[in-house]
Design an enzyme around this catalytic site. Structure first.
Site, PDB file in Angstrom:
ATOM      1  N   PRO A  10     -69.339 -17.447 -21.746  1.00 44.19           N
ATOM      2  CG  PRO A  10     -69.468 -19.469 -20.596  1.00 44.19           C
ATOM      3  CD  PRO A  10     -69.918 -18.788 -21.847  1.00 44.19           C
ATOM      4  CG  ASN A  11     -65.495 -17.475 -17.450  1.00 48.22           C
ATOM      5  OD1 ASN A  11     -65.845 -16.799 -16.492  1.00 48.22           O
ATOM      6  ND2 ASN A  11     -65.691 -18.780 -17.512  1.00 48.22           N
ATOM      7  NE  ARG A  18     -60.984 -17.880 -18.096  1.00 44.23           N
ATOM      8  CZ  ARG A  18     -61.464 -18.614 -19.068  1.00 44.23           C
ATOM      9  NH1 ARG A  18     -61.848 -18.070 -20.202  1.00 44.23           N
ATOM     10  NH2 ARG A  18     -61.581 -19.914 -18.916  1.00 44.23           N
ATOM     11  CE1 TYR A  23     -59.163 -19.580 -23.566  1.00 47.21           C
ATOM     12  CE2 TYR A  23     -58.531 -19.096 -21.312  1.00 47.21           C
ATOM     13  CZ  TYR A  23     -59.173 -19.902 -22.227  1.00 47.21           C
ATOM     14  OH  TYR A  23     -59.819 -21.034 -21.810  1.00 47.21           O
ATOM     15  CB  ALA A  77     -66.870 -23.507 -20.230  1.00 50.46           C
ATOM     16  CG  HIS A  80     -65.891 -27.958 -23.856  1.00 48.02           C
ATOM     17  ND1 HIS A  80     -65.318 -28.211 -25.086  1.00 48.02           N
ATOM     18  CD2 HIS A  80     -65.338 -26.805 -23.416  1.00 48.02           C
ATOM     19  CE1 HIS A  80     -64.445 -27.255 -25.361  1.00 48.02           C
ATOM     20  NE2 HIS A  80     -64.438 -26.385 -24.365  1.00 48.02           N
ATOM     21  CG  ASP A  87     -80.977 -29.469 -28.608  1.00 47.83           C
ATOM     22  OD1 ASP A  87     -80.314 -30.189 -29.384  1.00 47.83           O
ATOM     23  OD2 ASP A  87     -81.530 -29.909 -27.577  1.00 47.83           O
ATOM     24  CG  HIS A 100     -63.216 -22.764 -29.434  1.00 45.07           C
ATOM     25  ND1 HIS A 100     -64.030 -22.556 -28.353  1.00 45.07           N
ATOM     26  CD2 HIS A 100     -63.855 -23.662 -30.223  1.00 45.07           C
ATOM     27  CE1 HIS A 100     -65.110 -23.290 -28.466  1.00 45.07           C
ATOM     28  NE2 HIS A 100     -65.039 -23.971 -29.603  1.00 45.07           N
ATOM     29  CB  SER A 102     -56.933 -21.976 -26.628  1.00 43.84           C
ATOM     30  OG  SER A 102     -58.115 -22.629 -26.193  1.00 43.84           O
ATOM     31  NE  ARG A 107     -56.885 -24.875 -23.028  1.00 47.14           N
ATOM     32  CZ  ARG A 107     -57.712 -24.004 -22.499  1.00 47.14           C
ATOM     33  NH1 ARG A 107     -58.541 -23.329 -23.271  1.00 47.14           N
ATOM     34  NH2 ARG A 107     -57.733 -23.789 -21.201  1.00 47.14           N
TER      35      ARG A 107
END
Length: 147
Positions: A10-11, A18, A23, A77, A80, A87, A100, A102, A107
């Protein structure tokens, strides 16, 4: 020929627009192009996929079982929060590298937790777009050791 699947969550479709202070200014299309060029140099194939939907990512992970030698996964995200993605990775027996842009460990505290780290063969974070290339190299080396 070794084949890899590069999944983005996502994102990440908003990269370059963004939070560039976190990023960077590189777009997802730029990262995908870098990965394709690097894969060609490494004489491997790679496919890329991005979704903002957890189920779509899980479906791709499940389909990878018989189609790919390895997965590079930036779950955003979901890293986390998603036991379901963890799974899925655990269930397919396809070596997976978590990546990732970053440094998630530098963070907010909630980003320090990675469900994926429990099932990935390794984690690369904090190197921006270069992290994807490092992940390709690490995954290819891992697969070469297993051969």
């Amino acid at each position: 020929m070794t084949s890899l699947l590069i999944l983005n969550g996502p994102n990440l479709n908003l990269l370059g627009k963004r939070q560039p202070e976190v990023y960077g200014h590189t777009s997802l299309a730029d990262i995908e192009d870098l990965c394709r060029r690097h894969a060609k140099i490494c004489d491997i194939s790679c496919d890329v996929f991005q979704s903002n939907h957890e189920g779509a990512l899980i479906d791709r992970i499940h389909a990878a079982r018989d189609a790919y030698d390895g997965i590079i996964l930036n779950a955003g995200a979901y890293t986390h929060t998603s036991v379901a993605i963890m799974d899925a990775v655990a269930s397919v027996d396809v070596p997976t590298v978590e990546v990732h842009l970053s440094n998630i460990h530098a963070r907010e505290a909630f980003r320090h937790q990675s469900y994926l780290a429990r099932v990935a063969i390794g984690q690369i974070c904090g190197f921006g777009a270069q992290g994807y290339l490092l992940a390709i190299d690490a995954l290819v080396a891992h697969l070469d050791r297993k051969a």
